[in-house]
Write an enzyme that holds these catalytic residues in place. Structure first.
Site, mmCIF file in Angstrom:
data_model
loop_
_atom_site.group_PDB
_atom_site.id
_atom_site.type_symbol
_atom_site.label_atom_id
_atom_site.label_comp_id
_atom_site.label_asym_id
_atom_site.label_seq_id
_atom_site.Cartn_x
_atom_site.Cartn_y
_atom_site.Cartn_z
ATOM 1 N N PHE A 79 -14.047 -4.340 0.260
ATOM 2 C CA PHE A 79 -14.914 -3.780 -0.781
ATOM 3 C C PHE A 79 -16.380 -3.839 -0.377
ATOM 4 O O PHE A 79 -17.270 -3.896 -1.229
ATOM 5 C CB PHE A 79 -14.711 -4.487 -2.123
ATOM 6 C CG PHE A 79 -13.323 -4.405 -2.677
ATOM 7 C CD1 PHE A 79 -12.580 -3.244 -2.523
ATOM 8 C CD2 PHE A 79 -12.756 -5.469 -3.350
ATOM 9 C CE1 PHE A 79 -11.294 -3.156 -3.037
ATOM 10 C CE2 PHE A 79 -11.480 -5.392 -3.870
ATOM 11 C CZ PHE A 79 -10.740 -4.228 -3.716
ATOM 12 N N GLY A 81 -18.334 -2.225 -3.454
ATOM 13 C CA GLY A 81 -19.129 -3.118 -4.277
ATOM 14 C C GLY A 81 -18.396 -3.519 -5.545
ATOM 15 O O GLY A 81 -17.203 -3.833 -5.527
ATOM 16 N N TYR A 111 0.855 -1.183 0.000
ATOM 17 C CA TYR A 111 0.000 0.000 0.000
ATOM 18 C C TYR A 111 0.895 1.240 0.000
ATOM 19 O O TYR A 111 1.170 1.837 1.043
ATOM 20 C CB TYR A 111 -0.896 0.030 1.245
ATOM 21 C CG TYR A 111 -2.035 -0.965 1.259
ATOM 22 C CD1 TYR A 111 -2.376 -1.718 0.147
ATOM 23 C CD2 TYR A 111 -2.784 -1.142 2.422
ATOM 24 C CE1 TYR A 111 -3.426 -2.623 0.185
ATOM 25 C CE2 TYR A 111 -3.837 -2.042 2.466
ATOM 26 C CZ TYR A 111 -4.151 -2.785 1.348
ATOM 27 O OH TYR A 111 -5.195 -3.676 1.387
#
Length: 316
Positions: free
Chosen positions: A226, A230, A77
């Site tokens: 998520f 979505g 990240y």
């Protein structure tokens, strides 16, 4: 003002505890945590605009003040100017005693940002990279993140390598990410597993729901990612939410993102949430979602939505 080293997650409003707690092995966490993927910029990795460094540090400290004691991160990240692990260390070290930091390995990125996937012998290097960046002598939870190309294959060699690092004291607990039921069973035959981290949210299909239920029966945490985005996945929410989702949000006076999180948390007491943001207002909303209680009828309506329904805009 200097961050309080002895800061406890029982201070302030403790918003993250509204949905209760769960145990990752011998570690107790509030069910609403924080995901670090979006700390580095307005879009993950090298996308979007870089976050203001002090602002990102402030969001992390505020999250802990509001009761977050479960952070999800990864050495990959990072963007050209920010690293999520470095921001976590700068914001929170020396770490509160009850703070649990989960990370993941197998994927990696080189300094240019290009992706690569580790061989089993390279996992130790990835674990040590997380240790250096976070300033820890061990990692609380390490998830083996399975690549899409291996969704139907064996993960035994890689998970076995992580089990050896656990035995060596570098890792406290192990989890798996983006796995099938068969891969979870394979991992559990090698070493104890405390959590499964898979994509999950409104509109998910039966296979994902079955794995969620299986985790509950086994006493494992199910940690969906998520849940808000979505079908947009890394890119974030796309399209319009269905009128069903918006109607439930209006009825409770909350955002559609809060409805998505509330629905996810009400899938079972073993389900944890790790929504991520670099915005302090969104942080507060995400944590408040743990206190939203949807009715059985609302849960049924939301659960009945399929992937196409969930993204279909309302006809005007």
């Amino acid at each position: 003002m200097k961050f309080m080293n002895a800061l406890s997650t029982t201070q302030n409003s403790n918003a993250a505890s509204a949905a209760g707690t769960w145990r990752l092995g011998d570690l107790t966490v509030n069910r609403v945590g924080f995901g670090a993927m979006r700390l580095t910029g307005t879009a993950p990795f090298d996308g979007g605009v870089p976050r203001d460094r002090e602002g990102a540090i402030g969001v992390l400290r505020r999250a802990v003040e509001l009761g977050v004691n479960h952070l999800d991160t990864a050495a990959f990240y990072f963007s050209a100017t920010r690293s999520a692990n470095e921001l976590i260390g700068r914001a929170l070290a020396p770490y509160p005693e009850d703070l649990v930091i989960s990370t993941k390995v197998w994927p990696g990125r080189d300094p240019s940002g290009a992706w690569w996937w580790a061989e089993p012998a390279q996992l130790r290097g990835q674990v040590e990279e997380n240790l250096r960046q976070l300033g820890r002598d061990h990692l609380d939870v390490v998830n083996l993140r399975v690549p899409p190309s291996r969704r139907a294959g064996s993960i035994g060699e890689h998970f076995g390598a992580l089990a050896e690092l656990r035995d060596a004291g570098l890792i406290r607990h192990l989890g798996v990410s983006h796995v099938t039921s068969a891969q979870l069973a394979e991992a559990r035959a090698i070493a104890p597993v405390v959590c499964v981290q898979n994509p999950y949210g409104i509109g998910e299909l039966g296979e994902s729901r079955a794995l969620l239920r299986s985790c509950g029966e086994l006493g494992l945490a199910f940690v969906p990612f998520f849940a808000i985005a979505g079908a947009g996945r890394v890119a974030g929410p796309v399209g319009e939410d269905s009128e069903v989702v918006r109607a439930v949000a209006r009825a409770h006076g909350v955002s559609v993102a809060q409805v998505r999180l509330a629905w996810t948390l009400q899938q079972g007491p073993h389900v944890l949430a790790i929504p991520g943001t670099g915005d302090p207002d969104h942080l507060a909303q995400n944590l408040a979602a743990g206190g939203v209680r949807l009715s059985e009828e609302e849960m049924a309506r939301l659960t009945s939505l399929g992937p196409d329904d969930e993204q279909e805009p309302e006809d005007e």
